[in-house]
Design a protein around this motif. Structure first.
Motif, PDB file in Angstrom:
ATOM      1  N   MET A   1       0.839  -1.197   0.000  1.00  0.00           N
ATOM      2  CA  MET A   1       0.000   0.000   0.000  1.00  0.00           C
ATOM      3  C   MET A   1       0.875   1.248   0.000  1.00  0.00           C
ATOM      4  N   GLY A   4       1.547   3.250   3.271  1.00  0.00           N
ATOM      5  CA  GLY A   4       2.450   2.592   4.198  1.00  0.00           C
ATOM      6  C   GLY A   4       3.908   2.854   3.899  1.00  0.00           C
ATOM      7  N   GLY A 229      -4.642   1.945   1.362  1.00  0.00           N
ATOM      8  CA  GLY A 229      -4.434   2.087   2.790  1.00  0.00           C
ATOM      9  C   GLY A 229      -5.228   3.228   3.390  1.00  0.00           C
ATOM     10  N   VAL A 289      -2.985   1.773   8.113  1.00  0.00           N
ATOM     11  CA  VAL A 289      -1.541   1.996   8.061  1.00  0.00           C
ATOM     12  C   VAL A 289      -1.051   2.813   9.245  1.00  0.00           C
TER      13      VAL A 289
END
Length: 336
Positions: A1, A4, A229, A289
């Motif tokens: 993602m 992240g 995310g 996240v």
């Protein structure tokens, strides 16, 4: 993602309280809290022009403008342009009412057009005292602020803010963009678009120990399927899960107070802090996240970090689920 890879840790600092949310926070208290966050390793900060009509950005800038820019990640929001003139009328913040009545008196223009988006970013950079932003969220194009008109605001943002932010991302001016909202529907609608896709979302208050069943029905499965995310804002549900009295920015109703009492009773039995339960629950979902709790006291920073690193036994989660205090569909830490 993608989010992240941008965010430095799984916990950040949400600055809504720095905009005098609920109360007038003294400058020395703000400085001490922000210094504590930095000194204890917080490196992701989220803010918005709405928070006290620019007050939170100004206060956050007092810290970050003196730090090496490459050492922190910064996000703010678009959709509100703060003017120099004083607002003599009553502000309309939808369901949020007088949330920032103790903020600056500056007039706020609510607009999500391309031109307003660029003006909003320019104003934020000036108040923050930095030369660039990492993430930009399109703020509050949802029912809680606009009622039945929210879809028209969404369309304004789709043809305005979305396109400007996509261009800025493609040009490398910002690293990512998305929506920052308190409702699931605008994110669901965005995920269904074929137009330029955002990099992630900031979902506030809709995936917490106290309020998560609706998000689990449609939004989070969609996000997980698309590999998108989310930053989780308001992990303490406006404070009620951190010893406060507010839920959804209002005084908590009796049924919420009772639900918190039941959760805390189980937490106490397992030796778990309710803050740790709140943080770990938010982060257990695959799309989460980071969480960004807010604070106005230095001691809260240490509590938040301790909550993040606290060991929460699987038996605690199982008991919450057995008592129907957590949805059967919610992913839990440790595979509970």
């Amino acid at each position: 993602m993608r989010l992240g890879k941008i965010l430095p840790d799984r916990i950040g600092f949400g600055t809504a309280p720095m905009g005098n949310m609920f109360r007038a926070v003294p400058d020395d208290e703000v400085t001490a809290t922000l210094d504590a966050a930095w000194d204890q390793g917080i490196r992701y900060y989220d803010t918005a022009p709405l928070y006290g009509a620019g007050l939170a950005e100004i206060r956050l800038g007092g810290l970050l403008s003196h730090k090496p820019r490459e050492q922190f990640v910064l996000s703010t929001k678009v959709g509100r342009v703060i003017l120099d003139e004083v607002d003599s009328g009553t502000r309309d913040l939808g369901e949020k009412g007088s949330l920032f009545e103790h903020g600056r008196p500056n007039k706020i223009v609510h607009e999500w057009t391309a031109e307003a988006t660029e003006r909003s970013i320019e104003g934020s950079l000036k108040r923050l005292g930095v030369d660039r932003l990492d993430l930009v969220w399109v703020h509050d194009i949802a029912q809680d602020f606009h009622g039945d008109l929210w879809l028209s605001k969404f369309e304004e943002a789709r043809t305005g803010a979305f396109r400007v932010l996509s261009r800025l991302r493609d040009e490398g001016v910002i690293k990512a963009w998305g929506l920052g909202v308190n409702r699931t529907e605008p994110i669901e609608l965005t995920l269904a678009l074929e137009e330029p896709q955002p990099d992630g979302f900031l979902l506030a208050g809709r995936y917490t120990l106290l309020d998560h069943e609706h998000a689990l029905q449609r939004l989070l499965p969609m996000a997980e399927e698309q590999g998108v995310g989310m930053v989780i804002g308001g992990p303490y549900s406006s404070g009620i899960l951190a010893g406060g009295a507010h839920f959804e920015y209002q005084e908590a109703p009796p049924e919420i107070i009772e639900r918190v009492r039941r959760i805390k009773e189980i937490a106490d039995r397992h030796g778990v802090s309710i803050k740790a339960a709140a943080v770990h629950f938010c982060l257990a979902h695959p799309v989460s996240v980071a969480v960004i709790p807010g604070a106005t006291k230095p001691s809260r920073i240490a509590e938040d970090l301790a909550a993040l690193h606290e060991q929460v036994p699987v038996a605690f989660w199982r008991e919450l689920r057995e008592n129907e205090l957590i949805s059967p569909q919610a992913p839990l830490p440790g595979g509970a």
